[in-house]
Design a protein around this motif. Structure first.
Motif, short mmCIF file in Angstrom:
data_model
loop_
_atom_site.label_atom_id
_atom_site.label_comp_id
_atom_site.label_asym_id
_atom_site.label_seq_id
_atom_site.Cartn_x
_atom_site.Cartn_y
_atom_site.Cartn_z
N LEU A 108 0.82 -1.21 0.00
CA LEU A 108 0.00 0.00 0.00
C LEU A 108 0.85 1.26 0.00
O LEU A 108 0.50 2.26 -0.62
N THR A 109 1.99 1.22 0.67
CA THR A 109 2.85 2.40 0.75
C THR A 109 3.94 2.40 -0.31
O THR A 109 4.94 3.11 -0.19
N LYS A 110 3.74 1.58 -1.33
CA LYS A 110 4.50 1.67 -2.58
C LYS A 110 5.87 1.00 -2.57
O LYS A 110 6.86 1.55 -3.04
N GLY A 111 5.93 -0.23 -2.04
CA GLY A 111 7.05 -1.10 -2.36
C GLY A 111 8.31 -1.00 -1.54
O GLY A 111 9.39 -1.27 -2.06
N GLN A 112 8.18 -0.65 -0.26
CA GLN A 112 9.37 -0.68 0.59
C GLN A 112 9.62 -2.10 1.10
O GLN A 112 8.70 -2.91 1.17
N ALA A 113 10.85 -2.40 1.49
CA ALA A 113 11.15 -3.71 2.07
C ALA A 113 10.41 -3.87 3.39
O ALA A 113 10.27 -2.91 4.15
N SER A 114 9.91 -5.06 3.65
CA SER A 114 9.15 -5.33 4.87
C SER A 114 9.96 -6.22 5.80
O SER A 114 11.05 -6.69 5.44
N SER A 144 10.96 -9.42 4.01
CA SER A 144 11.71 -9.38 2.75
C SER A 144 13.02 -10.14 2.90
O SER A 144 13.75 -9.93 3.88
N HIS A 145 13.31 -10.97 1.94
CA HIS A 145 14.52 -11.79 2.06
C HIS A 145 15.78 -11.02 1.67
O HIS A 145 15.72 -9.98 1.01
N LEU A 146 16.89 -11.51 2.12
CA LEU A 146 18.17 -10.89 1.82
C LEU A 146 18.32 -10.70 0.31
O LEU A 146 18.02 -11.61 -0.48
N GLY A 147 18.76 -9.51 -0.06
CA GLY A 147 18.95 -9.22 -1.47
C GLY A 147 17.74 -8.61 -2.15
O GLY A 147 17.82 -8.23 -3.33
N THR A 148 16.60 -8.51 -1.45
CA THR A 148 15.40 -7.93 -2.05
C THR A 148 15.65 -6.48 -2.45
O THR A 148 16.03 -5.65 -1.62
N ARG A 149 15.41 -6.17 -3.72
CA ARG A 149 15.56 -4.80 -4.20
C ARG A 149 14.21 -4.10 -4.11
O ARG A 149 13.20 -4.59 -4.62
N SER A 150 14.19 -2.98 -3.42
CA SER A 150 12.95 -2.24 -3.23
C SER A 150 13.28 -0.75 -3.21
O SER A 150 14.44 -0.36 -3.35
N THR A 173 15.53 -0.35 -0.39
CA THR A 173 16.77 -1.16 -0.46
C THR A 173 17.15 -1.34 -1.92
O THR A 173 17.13 -2.46 -2.45
N PRO A 174 17.49 -0.25 -2.62
CA PRO A 174 17.75 -0.35 -4.06
C PRO A 174 18.93 -1.26 -4.40
O PRO A 174 19.00 -1.78 -5.52
N ASN A 175 19.84 -1.45 -3.47
CA ASN A 175 20.99 -2.32 -3.73
C ASN A 175 20.81 -3.71 -3.13
O ASN A 175 21.77 -4.50 -3.11
N GLY A 176 19.62 -3.98 -2.65
CA GLY A 176 19.34 -5.28 -2.05
C GLY A 176 19.31 -5.21 -0.53
O GLY A 176 20.19 -4.59 0.08
N SER A 177 18.33 -5.83 0.08
CA SER A 177 18.19 -5.79 1.54
C SER A 177 19.31 -6.57 2.23
O SER A 177 19.68 -7.66 1.80
N THR A 178 19.82 -5.99 3.29
CA THR A 178 20.84 -6.66 4.10
C THR A 178 20.27 -7.09 5.46
O THR A 178 21.02 -7.57 6.31
N ASP A 179 18.97 -6.90 5.66
CA ASP A 179 18.34 -7.28 6.92
C ASP A 179 17.92 -8.74 6.89
O ASP A 179 17.29 -9.20 5.92
N ALA A 180 18.23 -9.47 7.95
CA ALA A 180 17.75 -10.85 8.07
C ALA A 180 16.23 -10.83 8.24
O ALA A 180 15.70 -10.08 9.06
N PRO A 181 15.48 -11.61 7.46
CA PRO A 181 14.03 -11.55 7.52
C PRO A 181 13.44 -12.32 8.70
O PRO A 181 14.05 -13.27 9.20
N LEU A 182 12.27 -11.88 9.12
CA LEU A 182 11.50 -12.65 10.09
C LEU A 182 10.75 -13.76 9.37
O LEU A 182 10.29 -13.57 8.24
N GLU A 183 10.61 -14.90 10.02
CA GLU A 183 9.79 -16.00 9.51
C GLU A 183 8.52 -16.04 10.36
O GLU A 183 8.58 -16.38 11.55
#
Length: 345
Positions: free
Chosen positions: A133-139, A142-148, A151-161
């Motif tokens: 809804l807020t236009k595509g930010q990493a949540s 979001s898995h490592l490397g997700t481009r949003s 995180t235009p260069n890829g997410s470096t945050d470990a995701p929650l399961e």
């Protein structure tokens, strides 16, 4: 839960409102909406005693499209408001609809405590691994490397399961399904509704605009059969083409491994049998995802315990039984009291 049922036979249309359903064309939310409506119709749910509570996000438009009672609440607070609804009227059938951003970011605290308290409700967490809804930010998922956009260069945050979070908070029922599993989803939802206590269901949902095909590896038309596993209580954990692959505990360890039946002397008797009442097995199944393991769908864990509102009602009844009926004046004067006198003349 012992949810009320309608005296008349209902159909999917009976649970659809006159509101235009407004999600992006091709959004997985449409399939989830139809599955929920079908579930309630099949169960003969009483519309007048059914409540949907949502937070903020694409998924949280849900109450507008369900011909039941509902609350479109504030960001992340749906579990708190639903808790109040259930405590005020325990006979209501309460459903919480949230997303991975709404439920696991700003709402993570509320979600965790609703689960640990074991409120008798169903929590449907739509997980598209992105903020839609807020236009595509990493949540948070979001898995490592997700481009949003954030995180235009890829997410470096470990995701929650989500399911691991729910189990860690003490969930007594966890399940996973996906928008593509339209035939299987109602069975999972029915199992969740029949559970007394908090039933947590993660629904993998494709965001066609900001995270399209993120789950295609195991829900798409070209998905390999060995990429997913549908668990069934009392049945061996088999999957893949011809159900030739299976899961067992690796000898000498507490780890799962994938084996092929018929190779190396492995027989079906060597495989794990799914036991939905085993929390350890549920944790192992919830953690599976990656190139070497299938992702597990279905009811991973179901072991009911006393619900929060039942415990509250029992506590109130006990306190009432212990406290004799007395007047307000007697209550005010009970215990240590003293008189404040004015100044002497």
């Amino acid at each position: 839960m012992n949810a009320p049922t309608s005296p008349q036979k209902l159909t999917v249309k009976d649970f659809a409102t006159d509101q235009d359903v407004r999600w992006c064309p091709g959004c997985g939310d449409y399939a989830i909406l139809k599955a929920v409506q079908k579930t309630l119709a099949d169960l003969g749910a009483d519309k007048d005693k059914t409540v949907f509570v949502s937070g903020i996000g694409c998924s949280s438009r849900f109450p507008y499209y369900m011909e039941t009672y509902g609350f479109h609440t504030i960001h992340g607070r749906a579990p708190a408001i639903a808790t109040g609804v259930k405590l005020a009227n325990p006979e209501l059938d309460v459903w919480i609809v949230t997303g991975d951003g709404d439920g696991l970011s700003i709402g993570g605290n509320h979600l965790m405590h609703a689960i640990r308290r074991n409120i008798d409700c169903q929590i449907l967490l739509f997980n598209n691994e992105i903020y839609g809804l807020t236009k595509g930010q990493a949540s948070p998922t979001s898995h490592l490397g997700t481009r949003s956009s954030t995180t235009p260069n890829g997410s470096t945050d470990a995701p929650l399961e989500p399911i691991k979070v729910a189990l860690g908070a003490g969930a007594r029922f966890v399940a996973r399904t996906a928008d593509k599993w339209i035939k299987e989803m109602p069975d999972v939802l029915k199992a969740a509704r029949s559970h007394r206590g908090t039933a947590f269901v993660e629904i993998l949902q494709n965001c066609i605009v900001y995270n399209d095909q993120v789950f295609a590896g195991f829900t798409g038309k070209e998905a390999q059969e060995g990429s997913f596993l549908h668990v069934e209580h009392g049945k061996p954990l088999l999957f893949g083409a011809g159900r030739a692959k299976g899961l067992r505990v690796k000898p000498g360890t507490f780890k799962l491994e994938v084996v092929t039946v018929g190779e190396g002397g492995v027989t079906e008797a060597d495989l794990l049998v799914h036991d939905k009442t085993d929390p350890v097995l549920a944790g192992l199944l919830a953690a599976m995802r990656g190139p070497h393991f299938p992702i597990a769908f279905g009811v991973l864990y179901d072991d009911p315990a006393e619900s929060h509102e039942a415990a509250v009602a029992a506590h109130k009844a006990d306190q009432k039984a212990r406290t004799p009926d007395v007047s307000i004046n007697a209550l005010l004067k009970r215990g240590r009291t003293w008189m404040v006198e004015g100044p002497k003349a």
